[in-house]
Design a protein around this motif. Structure first.
Motif, PDB file in Angstrom:
ATOM      1  N   MET A   1       0.838  -1.189   0.000  1.00  0.00           N
ATOM      2  CA  MET A   1       0.000   0.000   0.000  1.00  0.00           C
ATOM      3  C   MET A   1       0.879   1.247   0.000  1.00  0.00           C
ATOM      4  SD  MET A   1      -2.850  -1.470  -0.080  1.00  0.00           S
ATOM      5  CE  MET A   1      -2.038  -2.880  -0.815  1.00  0.00           C
ATOM      6  N   ARG A   2       0.261   2.397  -0.259  1.00  0.00           N
ATOM      7  CA  ARG A   2       1.098   3.575  -0.422  1.00  0.00           C
ATOM      8  C   ARG A   2       0.611   4.729   0.421  1.00  0.00           C
ATOM      9  NH1 ARG A   2       1.106   3.972  -6.867  1.00  0.00           N
ATOM     10  NH2 ARG A   2      -1.118   3.846  -6.448  1.00  0.00           N
ATOM     11  N   LYS A   3       1.559   5.441   0.977  1.00  0.00           N
ATOM     12  CA  LYS A   3       1.223   6.693   1.644  1.00  0.00           C
ATOM     13  C   LYS A   3       0.783   7.695   0.607  1.00  0.00           C
ATOM     14  CE  LYS A   3       3.240  10.395   4.444  1.00  0.00           C
ATOM     15  NZ  LYS A   3       4.465  10.884   5.089  1.00  0.00           N
ATOM     16  N   ILE A   4      -0.165   8.556   0.968  1.00  0.00           N
ATOM     17  CA  ILE A   4      -0.570   9.627   0.050  1.00  0.00           C
ATOM     18  C   ILE A   4       0.657  10.403  -0.367  1.00  0.00           C
ATOM     19  CG2 ILE A   4      -1.117  11.114   2.010  1.00  0.00           C
ATOM     20  CD1 ILE A   4      -2.948  12.625   0.273  1.00  0.00           C
ATOM     21  N   GLY A   5       0.745  10.686  -1.617  1.00  0.00           N
ATOM     22  CA  GLY A   5       1.882  11.451  -2.100  1.00  0.00           C
ATOM     23  C   GLY A   5       1.688  12.915  -1.836  1.00  0.00           C
ATOM     24  N   ILE A   6       1.597  13.310  -0.574  1.00  0.00           N
ATOM     25  CA  ILE A   6       1.388  14.722  -0.269  1.00  0.00           C
ATOM     26  C   ILE A   6       2.612  15.520  -0.642  1.00  0.00           C
ATOM     27  CG2 ILE A   6       0.886  16.369   1.566  1.00  0.00           C
ATOM     28  CD1 ILE A   6      -1.470  14.846   0.825  1.00  0.00           C
ATOM     29  N   ALA A   7       3.742  14.809  -0.804  1.00  0.00           N
ATOM     30  CA  ALA A   7       4.873  15.519  -1.394  1.00  0.00           C
ATOM     31  C   ALA A   7       4.467  16.017  -2.763  1.00  0.00           C
ATOM     32  CB  ALA A   7       6.074  14.591  -1.508  1.00  0.00           C
ATOM     33  N   GLY A   8       3.621  15.222  -3.406  1.00  0.00           N
ATOM     34  CA  GLY A   8       3.097  15.641  -4.702  1.00  0.00           C
ATOM     35  C   GLY A   8       2.130  16.773  -4.578  1.00  0.00           C
ATOM     36  N   LEU A   9       1.624  17.013  -3.354  1.00  0.00           N
ATOM     37  CA  LEU A   9       0.749  18.151  -3.151  1.00  0.00           C
ATOM     38  C   LEU A   9       1.527  19.458  -3.202  1.00  0.00           C
ATOM     39  CD1 LEU A   9      -1.469  16.871  -0.209  1.00  0.00           C
ATOM     40  CD2 LEU A   9      -2.173  17.224  -2.562  1.00  0.00           C
ATOM     41  N   ALA A  10       2.859  19.377  -3.204  1.00  0.00           N
ATOM     42  CA  ALA A  10       3.658  20.598  -3.208  1.00  0.00           C
ATOM     43  C   ALA A  10       4.111  20.997  -4.598  1.00  0.00           C
ATOM     44  CB  ALA A  10       4.879  20.412  -2.317  1.00  0.00           C
ATOM     45  N   VAL A  11       4.041  20.098  -5.539  1.00  0.00           N
ATOM     46  CA  VAL A  11       4.532  20.394  -6.888  1.00  0.00           C
ATOM     47  C   VAL A  11       3.520  19.879  -7.895  1.00  0.00           C
ATOM     48  CG1 VAL A  11       6.360  20.025  -8.571  1.00  0.00           C
ATOM     49  CG2 VAL A  11       6.923  20.189  -6.162  1.00  0.00           C
ATOM     50  N   LEU A  12       3.132  20.722  -8.813  1.00  0.00           N
ATOM     51  CA  LEU A  12       2.189  20.320  -9.856  1.00  0.00           C
ATOM     52  C   LEU A  12       2.939  19.729 -11.027  1.00  0.00           C
ATOM     53  CD1 LEU A  12      -0.678  20.246 -10.939  1.00  0.00           C
ATOM     54  CD2 LEU A  12      -0.325  22.545 -11.839  1.00  0.00           C
ATOM     55  N   LEU A  13       2.667  18.473 -11.316  1.00  0.00           N
ATOM     56  CA  LEU A  13       3.304  17.818 -12.451  1.00  0.00           C
ATOM     57  C   LEU A  13       2.304  17.784 -13.583  1.00  0.00           C
ATOM     58  CD1 LEU A  13       4.839  14.812 -10.501  1.00  0.00           C
ATOM     59  CD2 LEU A  13       5.960  16.937 -11.140  1.00  0.00           C
ATOM     60  N   MET A 252     -11.120  20.592   8.886  1.00  0.00           N
ATOM     61  CA  MET A 252     -10.470  19.715   7.924  1.00  0.00           C
ATOM     62  C   MET A 252      -9.780  18.545   8.618  1.00  0.00           C
ATOM     63  SD  MET A 252      -8.778  22.290   5.112  1.00  0.00           S
ATOM     64  CE  MET A 252      -7.575  22.926   6.297  1.00  0.00           C
ATOM     65  N   GLN A 253      -9.771  17.412   7.927  1.00  0.00           N
ATOM     66  CA  GLN A 253      -8.939  16.278   8.288  1.00  0.00           C
ATOM     67  C   GLN A 253      -8.086  15.920   7.070  1.00  0.00           C
ATOM     68  OE1 GLN A 253     -11.588  13.207   9.773  1.00  0.00           O
ATOM     69  NE2 GLN A 253     -11.923  14.269  11.713  1.00  0.00           N
ATOM     70  N   GLY A 254      -7.151  15.013   7.261  1.00  0.00           N
ATOM     71  CA  GLY A 254      -6.157  14.754   6.235  1.00  0.00           C
ATOM     72  C   GLY A 254      -6.655  13.973   5.032  1.00  0.00           C
ATOM     73  N   ILE A 255      -5.747  13.791   4.084  1.00  0.00           N
ATOM     74  CA  ILE A 255      -6.001  13.128   2.811  1.00  0.00           C
ATOM     75  C   ILE A 255      -5.116  11.886   2.736  1.00  0.00           C
ATOM     76  CG2 ILE A 255      -5.923  13.381   0.298  1.00  0.00           C
ATOM     77  CD1 ILE A 255      -6.102  16.432   0.759  1.00  0.00           C
ATOM     78  N   GLU A 256      -5.661  10.827   2.203  1.00  0.00           N
ATOM     79  CA  GLU A 256      -4.934   9.569   2.092  1.00  0.00           C
ATOM     80  C   GLU A 256      -5.101   8.971   0.706  1.00  0.00           C
ATOM     81  OE1 GLU A 256      -5.104   4.995   3.915  1.00  0.00           O
ATOM     82  OE2 GLU A 256      -6.643   6.458   4.442  1.00  0.00           O
ATOM     83  N   GLN A 338       0.314  18.481   7.250  1.00  0.00           N
ATOM     84  CA  GLN A 338       0.455  17.912   8.592  1.00  0.00           C
ATOM     85  C   GLN A 338      -0.696  16.963   8.916  1.00  0.00           C
ATOM     86  OE1 GLN A 338       0.722  21.502  10.901  1.00  0.00           O
ATOM     87  NE2 GLN A 338       2.896  21.817  10.441  1.00  0.00           N
ATOM     88  N   LEU A 339      -1.919  17.366   8.580  1.00  0.00           N
ATOM     89  CA  LEU A 339      -3.084  16.519   8.840  1.00  0.00           C
ATOM     90  C   LEU A 339      -2.983  15.208   8.064  1.00  0.00           C
ATOM     91  CD1 LEU A 339      -5.938  19.203   8.732  1.00  0.00           C
ATOM     92  CD2 LEU A 339      -4.958  18.112  10.771  1.00  0.00           C
ATOM     93  N   SER A 340      -2.463  15.287   6.848  1.00  0.00           N
ATOM     94  CA  SER A 340      -2.321  14.087   6.020  1.00  0.00           C
ATOM     95  C   SER A 340      -1.227  13.180   6.554  1.00  0.00           C
ATOM     96  CB  SER A 340      -2.051  14.486   4.569  1.00  0.00           C
ATOM     97  OG  SER A 340      -3.117  15.273   4.059  1.00  0.00           O
ATOM     98  N   ASP A 341      -0.164  13.767   7.077  1.00  0.00           N
ATOM     99  CA  ASP A 341       0.885  12.962   7.710  1.00  0.00           C
ATOM    100  C   ASP A 341       0.328  12.210   8.919  1.00  0.00           C
ATOM    101  OD1 ASP A 341       2.717  13.801   5.855  1.00  0.00           O
ATOM    102  OD2 ASP A 341       3.624  15.336   7.142  1.00  0.00           O
ATOM    103  N   GLU A 342      -0.553  12.870   9.665  1.00  0.00           N
ATOM    104  CA  GLU A 342      -1.178  12.222  10.817  1.00  0.00           C
ATOM    105  C   GLU A 342      -2.036  11.041  10.369  1.00  0.00           C
ATOM    106  OE1 GLU A 342      -3.273  14.966  13.311  1.00  0.00           O
ATOM    107  OE2 GLU A 342      -1.576  16.345  13.442  1.00  0.00           O
TER     108      GLU A 342
END
Length: 377
Positions: A1-13, A252-256, A338-342
């Motif tokens: 399974m994969r963690k949400i790519g919230i790193a991808g939330l920082a850069v638009l590809l 708000m709560q996080g994204i997965e 931060q919420l998504s990391d949680e």
């Protein structure tokens, strides 16, 4: 399974789709039926869906001051005013869905509860003029003035051309030739788990190619989802949901990311007449473009999260949700991160608690850039 790519939330590809992905041989190389099948397999469709949070288009009779009805009068009953700042986002998509938390009616008797929300039926124009095409009514305020208020709300929505859905009253809405299944579950009374498979079967039987599940769940004021939310969200994806959106906490709560599908645990308030000055005015718009090939949703994640405030004024709620800018935008971006990391940490514990040999854990690996196109705007 994969963690949400919230790193991808920082850069638009920006990924440009390259077409049908293969050449179809000339007519002399295959018969007509084979050519048609090959063309169908390479047919690609896209649809963009936006989701936002709690919309209470009215007020409680006990409220004084500048309530949403008072604001409407102050704006000369120009119903386009409320969603004016977010309409460019909603108008550019193919389908916008919000949580309609309250009633549109002039009748009924107030239920014996702390807060009961009712708005003028004309307020349905706030949705239509704001480019909202569908609403979930699966929440704890859809019958605040009795069953007649629920009936009236459905009537006014239907007359305005807005699709509604609630529990086993599912809907399949055709958008750009794609049949979108819409499911709204109410988890606060323990019926969501049993209704989920029934609702899924209903929309699938009606030919749904893409399924959006919206759930009313969780604890008010909590920025962290309960394990029951995680379990239900994962069950929805396992059953065929392509997107899961949550409501009720009013924050708000996080994204997965889970098995190639996205879960937004709580959208927070949006156009919210239930509080004239909530401490937490942060909210977001979640927008995702789905690619379907041969009638099936592809795993490629192409989404954008727009940080917003529920108000265009900082010192009060004026019921005009507005995209955040500058330092406020950056602050809300970091908050969602931060919420998504949680959420990621919680899903590890959830998987461990389940003690399944196949850990349902979206943190194990990140998606590759060519499979992910996402950003918080």
């Amino acid at each position: 399974m994969r963690k949400i790519g919230i790193a991808g939330l920082a850069v638009l590809l920006l990924v440009m789709l390259s077409g049908c992905g293969g050449e179809i041989p000339a007519s002399g190389d295959m018969d007509m039926q084979t050519r048609q099948e090959a063309q169908a397999e390479n047919t690609q469709r896209q649809i963009t869906i936006s989701c936002a949070g709690d919309c209470t288009l009215g007020t409680d009779v006990s409220f004084g001051g500048r309530t949403l009805p008072v604001e409407a009068e102050a704006q000369g009953n120009d119903y386009s005013w409320f969603f004016r700042n977010v309409k460019p986002i909603f108008a550019s998509d193919d389908l916008t869905i919000v949580n309609m938390e309250g009633t549109l009616t002039t009748g009924g008797s107030r239920e014996d509860k702390t807060f009961a929300f009712r708005g003028d039926p004309a307020y349905v124009n706030i949705l239509t003029k704001g480019s909202v095409e569908a609403v979930t009514l699966a929440n704890n305020h859809s019958r605040d003035y009795g069953e007649i208020s629920f009936t009236d709300t459905k009537k006014y929505l239907e007359e305005a051309g807005i699709t509604w859905f609630e529990n086993l009253n599912t809907a399949v809405k055709e958008v750009k030739g794609v049949k979108v299944g819409l499911i709204g579950l109410y988890a606060l009374n323990g019926t969501a788990e049993s209704n989920l498979p029934k609702a899924m079967e209903q929309v699938k039987q009606e030919g749904a190619e893409l399924i959006v599940v919206q759930v009313h769940w969780g604890v008010e004021g909590s920025t962290v989802p309960e394990q029951s939310q995680i379990a239900l969200a994962h069950a929805a994806v396992d059953a065929g949901a392509d997107l899961v959106i949550g409501h009720h906490p009013h924050v708000m709560q996080g994204i997965e990311e889970y098995r190639g599908r996205m879960i937004v645990y709580s959208m927070g308030n949006f156009c919210f007449g239930g509080n004239q000055n909530p401490r937490d005015k942060d909210t977001m718009i979640y927008q995702q473009t789905f690619t379907l090939r041969d009638g099936k949703v592809q795993d490629k994640l192409d989404y954008v999260v727009y940080p917003c405030s529920i108000s265009s004024e900082s010192n009060r709620n004026n019921y005009q949700p507005t995209p955040a800018e500058g330092s406020e935008k950056e602050r809300i971006q970091k908050k969602i991160q931060q919420l998504s990391d949680e959420v990621g940490t919680l899903t590890v514990k959830f998987a461990q608690d389940q003690e399944t040999g196949e850990a349902a854990n979206p943190m194990e690996e990140d998606a590759s850039p060519e499979q992910k196109d996402s950003m918080i705007l």
